[in-house]
Enzyme design. Structure first.
Site, short mmCIF file in Angstrom:
data_model
loop_
_atom_site.label_atom_id
_atom_site.label_comp_id
_atom_site.label_asym_id
_atom_site.label_seq_id
_atom_site.Cartn_x
_atom_site.Cartn_y
_atom_site.Cartn_z
N ASP A 36 -10.77 -6.45 -3.05
CA ASP A 36 -9.59 -5.94 -2.83
C ASP A 36 -9.13 -4.83 -4.12
O ASP A 36 -9.25 -4.78 -5.51
CB ASP A 36 -8.16 -6.75 -3.13
CG ASP A 36 -7.03 -6.40 -2.81
OD1 ASP A 36 -7.48 -5.99 -1.75
OD2 ASP A 36 -5.94 -6.92 -2.85
N SER A 37 -7.24 -4.41 -4.05
CA SER A 37 -6.91 -3.45 -5.09
C SER A 37 -6.79 -4.67 -7.02
O SER A 37 -6.79 -3.99 -7.89
CB SER A 37 -6.37 -2.50 -5.30
OG SER A 37 -4.89 -4.10 -4.22
N TYR B 229 -3.67 1.07 -4.48
CA TYR B 229 -4.04 1.70 -4.22
C TYR B 229 -3.27 2.00 -2.63
O TYR B 229 -3.38 3.37 -2.33
CB TYR B 229 -5.19 1.15 -3.15
CG TYR B 229 -6.62 0.97 -4.07
CD1 TYR B 229 -6.75 0.65 -5.13
CD2 TYR B 229 -7.50 0.40 -3.15
CE1 TYR B 229 -7.39 0.34 -5.82
CE2 TYR B 229 -8.57 -0.12 -3.61
CZ TYR B 229 -9.36 -0.24 -4.62
OH TYR B 229 -10.58 -0.34 -5.90
N GLY B 230 -2.13 1.04 -2.39
CA GLY B 230 -1.38 1.66 -1.17
C GLY B 230 -1.00 3.66 -1.49
O GLY B 230 -1.39 4.36 -0.43
N CYS C 166 -8.13 -5.44 2.26
CA CYS C 166 -7.73 -5.07 1.22
C CYS C 166 -7.46 -4.11 2.87
O CYS C 166 -8.04 -3.53 3.30
CB CYS C 166 -8.02 -3.89 0.61
SG CYS C 166 -6.96 -2.70 -0.24
N ASN C 167 -6.66 -3.72 3.55
CA ASN C 167 -5.79 -3.49 4.41
C ASN C 167 -5.97 -2.04 4.47
O ASN C 167 -6.68 -0.94 5.11
CB ASN C 167 -4.56 -3.52 5.39
CG ASN C 167 -4.12 -4.88 5.42
OD1 ASN C 167 -4.38 -5.23 6.53
ND2 ASN C 167 -4.20 -6.10 4.66
N GLU D 98 2.36 -8.67 -7.85
CA GLU D 98 0.74 -8.54 -9.21
C GLU D 98 1.76 -9.05 -10.22
O GLU D 98 0.91 -9.15 -11.61
CB GLU D 98 0.42 -7.08 -9.43
CG GLU D 98 -0.45 -6.80 -7.67
CD GLU D 98 -2.09 -6.96 -8.35
OE1 GLU D 98 -2.12 -7.05 -9.19
OE2 GLU D 98 -2.77 -7.75 -7.27
N CYS E 4 -1.45 -6.46 4.97
CA CYS E 4 -1.16 -6.55 3.59
C CYS E 4 -1.99 -7.49 2.31
O CYS E 4 -0.95 -8.83 2.76
CB CYS E 4 -0.65 -5.87 2.57
SG CYS E 4 -0.79 -5.13 0.82
N THR E 5 -2.67 -7.77 1.73
CA THR E 5 -3.12 -9.07 1.76
C THR E 5 -2.45 -9.84 0.33
O THR E 5 -2.35 -11.13 0.13
CB THR E 5 -4.98 -9.30 1.49
OG1 THR E 5 -4.81 -8.22 0.54
CG2 THR E 5 -5.53 -9.10 2.58
N HIS E 6 -1.86 -8.34 -0.02
CA HIS E 6 -1.09 -9.56 -1.16
C HIS E 6 0.29 -10.02 -0.71
O HIS E 6 0.65 -10.97 -0.86
CB HIS E 6 -0.61 -8.45 -1.78
CG HIS E 6 -1.08 -7.90 -3.51
ND1 HIS E 6 -2.68 -7.15 -3.32
CD2 HIS E 6 -1.19 -7.83 -4.29
CE1 HIS E 6 -2.86 -6.37 -3.38
NE2 HIS E 6 -1.95 -6.87 -5.06
N1 DGL Z 1 -3.96 -5.80 -0.75
C1 DGL Z 1 -3.86 -4.63 -0.51
C2 DGL Z 1 -4.14 -4.38 0.73
O1 DGL Z 1 -4.17 -5.24 1.89
C3 DGL Z 1 -3.66 -3.42 -1.89
C4 DGL Z 1 -2.74 -3.41 -1.50
C5 DGL Z 1 -2.33 -1.90 -2.56
O2 DGL Z 1 -3.58 -1.95 -3.60
O3 DGL Z 1 -1.46 -1.14 -2.11
O4 DGL Z 1 -3.96 -3.36 1.72
#
Ligand code: DGL
Length: 274
Positions: free
Chosen positions: A19-20, A51-52, A82-83, A161, A193-195
């Site tokens: 993941d990011s 990453y978004g 990570c989506n 984060e 989003c996994t966050h």
């Molecule tokens: N956890 C990530 C996702 O599921 C990444 C979020 C990010 O880095 O912007 O998209």
């Protein structure tokens, strides 16, 4: 999805998860609950998170670098937890490595369809995930008769984060993003989003109890079990103790703090320059 090479001694290998940042740990939590004997090697690209907002090409490049790193870590499959990375091109990763590579969008879609009764579904995610339209496409492929409302929530990842979820600012931001979705009378909301499961209490409070939050982590863990089971590739309990190894590209400290709280075990992360 790449085939799983059947070689003697493969099953002691770990599941690679990327993941990011800390978000993929919400997937690790479910995998370790369901498959407590499996070892996990995790890479969080915290130095280049989020990453978004990045281009799909750039995100794919980062994922290839993490895969290269994981290839040297004795793994038997990869979960792209990570989506944004999944939306940027799961098929590219699957072609690049001779191991099963699982993304997070399909499992989330299945969970949402099972969780919605009025067929009005909300999707929240990063800018990259929402503008890819991957959730909408996958949902419509399974059911053409859906009302889907999508919304990018770029600040959520930064709140998680930076450990700022329990602040009045976070509540305000959540209302701004989510009130328009509630007004659309959705009954299920995909946490795309996994966050986001790390702030699900806040999200549930803002949208109210009538809306079911869809966290795909359980579905993903079930699919990991299916893949390993189908290949008779579970870790044999008797010969190995599960090991968790965490690597990050940025400062390990914030990752360790969030990770230890989430996984309820001491998380020690090592910084690696990709
Ligand atoms: N956890 C990530 C996702 O599921 C990444 C979020 C990010 O880095 O912007 O998209």
């Amino acid at each position: 999805m790449g085939s799983l090479k059947q070689q003697a001694g493969e099953n002691h290998k770990a599941i690679g998860v990327i993941d990011s940042g800390v978000g993929g740990l919400t997937v690790v939590r479910e995998i370790s609950k369901r498959l407590p004997h499996e070892s996990i090697v995790y890479f969080g690209d915290t130095a280049r998170m989020p990453y978004g907002p990045r281009s799909y090409e750039e995100v794919r490049g980062f994922v290839f670098e993490m895969l290269d790193f994981l290839k040297h870590q004795e793994i038997k499959m990869v979960v792209v937890a990570c989506n944004s990375a999944t939306a940027a091109g799961l098929s590219y990763y699957q072609e690049s490595i001779d191991l099963p590579v699982l993304g997070v969008i399909e499992p989330g879609v299945r969970a949402a369809l099972a969780g919605s009764h009025n067929r009005r579904i909300g999707v929240i995610g990063t800018v990259g995930t929402i503008s890819s339209g991957e959730y909408e496409k996958a949902l419509r492929k399974k059911n053409g008769d859906l009302h889907i409302v999508s919304k990018a929530c770029p600040l959520f990842v930064l709140l998680v984060e930076n450990n700022l979820v329990a602040t009045p600012e976070a509540i305000k931001v959540a209302h701004e993003y989510l009130d328009p979705l509630v007004a659309e009378e959705i009954d299920a909301l995909i946490l795309g989003c996994t966050h986001y499961p790390l702030m699900s209490d806040l999200i549930q409070e803002v949208v109210g109890p009538a809306i079911k939050l869809i966290n795909s982590a359980k579905e993903i863990a079930a699919e990991v079990e299916e893949i390993l089971g189908g290949n008779a590739n579970f870790n044999p309990l008797s010969c190995n103790v599960p090991r968790f190894r965490f690597f990050v590209s940025g400062n390990p400290k914030p990752f360790e703090e969030v990770g230890s709280k989430l996984l309820k075990r001491e998380v020690k992360a090592y910084q690696v320059q990709l």
